[in-house]
Motif scaffolding. Sequence first.
Motif, PDB file in Angstrom:
ATOM      1  N   LEU A   1       0.777  -1.251   0.065  1.00 39.91           N
ATOM      2  CA  LEU A   1       0.113   0.016   0.006  1.00 39.91           C
ATOM      3  C   LEU A   1       0.702   1.194   0.059  1.00 39.91           C
ATOM      4  O   LEU A   1       0.645   2.112  -0.652  1.00 39.91           O
ATOM      5  N   GLU A   2       1.859   1.175   0.785  1.00 42.89           N
ATOM      6  CA  GLU A   2       2.783   2.431   1.042  1.00 42.89           C
ATOM      7  C   GLU A   2       3.229   2.823  -0.362  1.00 42.89           C
ATOM      8  O   GLU A   2       3.504   3.933  -0.875  1.00 42.89           O
ATOM      9  N   LYS A   3       3.816   1.882  -1.219  1.00 43.47           N
ATOM     10  CA  LYS A   3       4.417   1.899  -2.365  1.00 43.47           C
ATOM     11  C   LYS A   3       3.168   2.516  -3.354  1.00 43.47           C
ATOM     12  O   LYS A   3       3.665   3.445  -4.259  1.00 43.47           O
ATOM     13  N   LYS A   4       2.300   1.930  -3.343  1.00 43.55           N
ATOM     14  CA  LYS A   4       1.000   2.320  -4.170  1.00 43.55           C
ATOM     15  C   LYS A   4       0.641   3.694  -3.985  1.00 43.55           C
ATOM     16  O   LYS A   4       0.714   4.577  -4.905  1.00 43.55           O
ATOM     17  N   GLU A   5       0.849   4.348  -2.820  1.00 44.64           N
ATOM     18  CA  GLU A   5       0.249   5.319  -2.256  1.00 44.64           C
ATOM     19  C   GLU A   5       1.266   6.709  -2.739  1.00 44.64           C
ATOM     20  O   GLU A   5       0.919   7.611  -3.195  1.00 44.64           O
ATOM     21  N   ALA A   6       2.578   6.204  -2.795  1.00 38.99           N
ATOM     22  CA  ALA A   6       3.628   6.999  -3.221  1.00 38.99           C
ATOM     23  C   ALA A   6       3.565   7.154  -4.751  1.00 38.99           C
ATOM     24  O   ALA A   6       3.683   8.191  -5.211  1.00 38.99           O
TER      25      ALA A   6
ATOM     26  N   TRP B   1       0.554   6.905  -6.487  1.00 36.77           N
ATOM     27  CA  TRP B   1      -0.339   7.615  -6.670  1.00 36.77           C
ATOM     28  C   TRP B   1      -0.168   9.203  -6.291  1.00 36.77           C
ATOM     29  O   TRP B   1      -0.618  10.155  -7.271  1.00 36.77           O
ATOM     30  N   ARG B   2       0.717   9.369  -5.628  1.00 37.13           N
ATOM     31  CA  ARG B   2       1.057  10.789  -5.223  1.00 37.13           C
ATOM     32  C   ARG B   2       1.844  11.522  -6.446  1.00 37.13           C
ATOM     33  O   ARG B   2       1.752  12.634  -6.834  1.00 37.13           O
ATOM     34  N   GLU B   3       2.562  10.887  -6.974  1.00 39.76           N
ATOM     35  CA  GLU B   3       3.530  11.091  -8.079  1.00 39.76           C
ATOM     36  C   GLU B   3       2.587  11.354  -9.279  1.00 39.76           C
ATOM     37  O   GLU B   3       2.847  12.324 -10.015  1.00 39.76           O
ATOM     38  N   ILE B   4       1.792  10.575  -9.516  1.00 43.05           N
ATOM     39  CA  ILE B   4       0.510  10.919 -10.615  1.00 43.05           C
ATOM     40  C   ILE B   4       0.013  12.292 -10.405  1.00 43.05           C
ATOM     41  O   ILE B   4      -0.130  13.111 -11.350  1.00 43.05           O
ATOM     42  N   VAL B   5      -0.482  12.762  -9.152  1.00 45.49           N
ATOM     43  CA  VAL B   5      -1.002  13.894  -9.073  1.00 45.49           C
ATOM     44  C   VAL B   5      -0.232  15.071  -8.899  1.00 45.49           C
ATOM     45  O   VAL B   5      -0.392  16.131  -9.663  1.00 45.49           O
ATOM     46  N   VAL B   6       0.913  14.879  -8.438  1.00 44.06           N
ATOM     47  CA  VAL B   6       1.842  16.092  -8.652  1.00 44.06           C
ATOM     48  C   VAL B   6       2.247  16.213 -10.081  1.00 44.06           C
ATOM     49  O   VAL B   6       2.299  17.574 -10.589  1.00 44.06           O
ATOM     50  N   ASN B   7       2.580  15.004 -11.026  1.00 47.80           N
ATOM     51  CA  ASN B   7       2.646  15.280 -12.496  1.00 47.80           C
ATOM     52  C   ASN B   7       1.591  15.959 -13.205  1.00 47.80           C
ATOM     53  O   ASN B   7       1.664  16.853 -13.760  1.00 47.80           O
ATOM     54  N   ALA B   8       0.360  15.830 -12.762  1.00 44.93           N
ATOM     55  CA  ALA B   8      -0.848  16.346 -13.380  1.00 44.93           C
ATOM     56  C   ALA B   8      -0.943  17.723 -12.927  1.00 44.93           C
ATOM     57  O   ALA B   8      -1.042  18.643 -13.826  1.00 44.93           O
TER      58      ALA B   8
ATOM     59  N   GLU C   1       1.531  19.718 -11.977  1.00 48.64           N
ATOM     60  CA  GLU C   1       2.820  20.404 -12.777  1.00 48.64           C
ATOM     61  C   GLU C   1       2.331  20.822 -14.039  1.00 48.64           C
ATOM     62  O   GLU C   1       2.515  21.680 -14.747  1.00 48.64           O
ATOM     63  N   GLN C   2       1.612  19.626 -14.977  1.00 51.73           N
ATOM     64  CA  GLN C   2       1.437  19.798 -16.322  1.00 51.73           C
ATOM     65  C   GLN C   2       0.163  20.691 -16.531  1.00 51.73           C
ATOM     66  O   GLN C   2       0.167  21.466 -17.590  1.00 51.73           O
ATOM     67  N   SER C   3      -0.863  20.681 -15.716  1.00 49.37           N
ATOM     68  CA  SER C   3      -1.833  21.487 -15.767  1.00 49.37           C
ATOM     69  C   SER C   3      -2.009  22.956 -15.265  1.00 49.37           C
ATOM     70  O   SER C   3      -3.027  23.607 -15.568  1.00 49.37           O
ATOM     71  N   GLY C   4      -1.056  23.325 -14.851  1.00 50.97           N
ATOM     72  CA  GLY C   4      -0.755  24.864 -14.067  1.00 50.97           C
ATOM     73  C   GLY C   4      -1.779  24.730 -12.812  1.00 50.97           C
ATOM     74  O   GLY C   4      -2.117  25.930 -12.491  1.00 50.97           O
ATOM     75  N   HIS C   5      -1.994  23.687 -12.418  1.00 47.78           N
ATOM     76  CA  HIS C   5      -2.746  23.619 -11.082  1.00 47.78           C
ATOM     77  C   HIS C   5      -2.012  23.888  -9.826  1.00 47.78           C
ATOM     78  O   HIS C   5      -1.085  22.754  -9.732  1.00 47.78           O
ATOM     79  N   ASN C   6      -2.364  24.626  -8.837  1.00 44.24           N
ATOM     80  CA  ASN C   6      -1.335  24.820  -7.800  1.00 44.24           C
ATOM     81  C   ASN C   6      -1.735  24.197  -6.648  1.00 44.24           C
ATOM     82  O   ASN C   6      -1.053  24.327  -5.325  1.00 44.24           O
ATOM     83  N   TRP C   7      -2.885  23.478  -6.629  1.00 46.70           N
ATOM     84  CA  TRP C   7      -3.307  22.810  -5.328  1.00 46.70           C
ATOM     85  C   TRP C   7      -3.469  21.249  -5.580  1.00 46.70           C
ATOM     86  O   TRP C   7      -4.337  20.866  -6.481  1.00 46.70           O
ATOM     87  N   LEU C   8      -2.597  20.608  -4.941  1.00 45.06           N
ATOM     88  CA  LEU C   8      -2.734  18.905  -5.110  1.00 45.06           C
ATOM     89  C   LEU C   8      -4.081  18.382  -4.264  1.00 45.06           C
ATOM     90  O   LEU C   8      -4.231  18.843  -3.112  1.00 45.06           O
ATOM     91  N   PRO C   9      -4.851  17.569  -5.072  1.00 43.16           N
ATOM     92  CA  PRO C   9      -5.740  16.947  -4.365  1.00 43.16           C
ATOM     93  C   PRO C   9      -4.941  15.866  -3.176  1.00 43.16           C
ATOM     94  O   PRO C   9      -4.092  15.486  -3.488  1.00 43.16           O
TER      95      PRO C   9
END
Length: 237
Positions: free
Chosen positions: A123-128, A130-137, A139-147
């Motif tokens: 789970l820990e690896k999975k959560e890390a 998922w976090r990388e995916i939302v960080v990349n999204a 960065e790409q979309s110009g959104h300054n608030w992570l879900p």
Amino acid sequence: MRTARLFVDNLPETTGELVLSERNHHYLSRVLRVRTGHPLALFNGQGLTATAVVSTVEKRQTTVDIQTTALDEDNRLPVTLALSLIKSDRFDWALQKATELGVSRIVPIISRFTDSPPKNDRLEKKEAHWREIVVNACEQSGHNWLPEIGPVTHFEDLELDGKQAVFAHPGVTSSPLDPSEPCWLIIGPEGGFHPDEVEALMKKQVKPMALGPRILRAETAALVGLTLLAKDYGQFS
Ligand code: SAM
């Protein structure tokens, strides 16, 4: 020179020098191959943003000079997406797209028909991941608030915190939501919700939501549901 956009979770509120993380050092030095003076837009995922330039690129670290900082208002969609776990690549895709649409929080759900839920030791690896995916999204979309992500929750333990909620289910008629209040959007797995789960949701006053006359894959349903809610919340005006 194109400004590079980077997530920096330890972004200071003040101007001056900052040594970047290994992730950002690797991206700037090996992927973009930037040089001194390259312009950067930094954000910490909690609304703090900065303009900066690269000051040094060394073998093991990159240092930047932060020139201005600012606070960006939280413009996330006031929706928590409770998405049943589906095949990893599809779940990852939904995470990325939900982030682009500005979702506030994503709660992975294990429901009756969830296939192969993640084992606790992974789970820990999975959560890390998922976090990388939302960080990349972001960065790409110009959104300054992570879900926010998580925690992974069993369907029967889902706490809606007194907020209004909808669940998408084929063949229902939608009930309207109050667009001045936040909400939950609950999406079933590929096998759908078990009738007992539908009954439990109705008992909790969770309203049904229709997503059209065809059966959508869960990840498509998440995106269509979020898009319809984004319209209700005035995000496209
Ligand atoms: N056979 C399953 C059923 O009838 O529920 C299909 C599940 S569908 C592949 C996965 C999830 O996407 C559903 O549980 C629901 O949350 C959502 N969904 C798909 N199509 C939908 C539609 N037309 N209206 C509302 N929700 C839908």
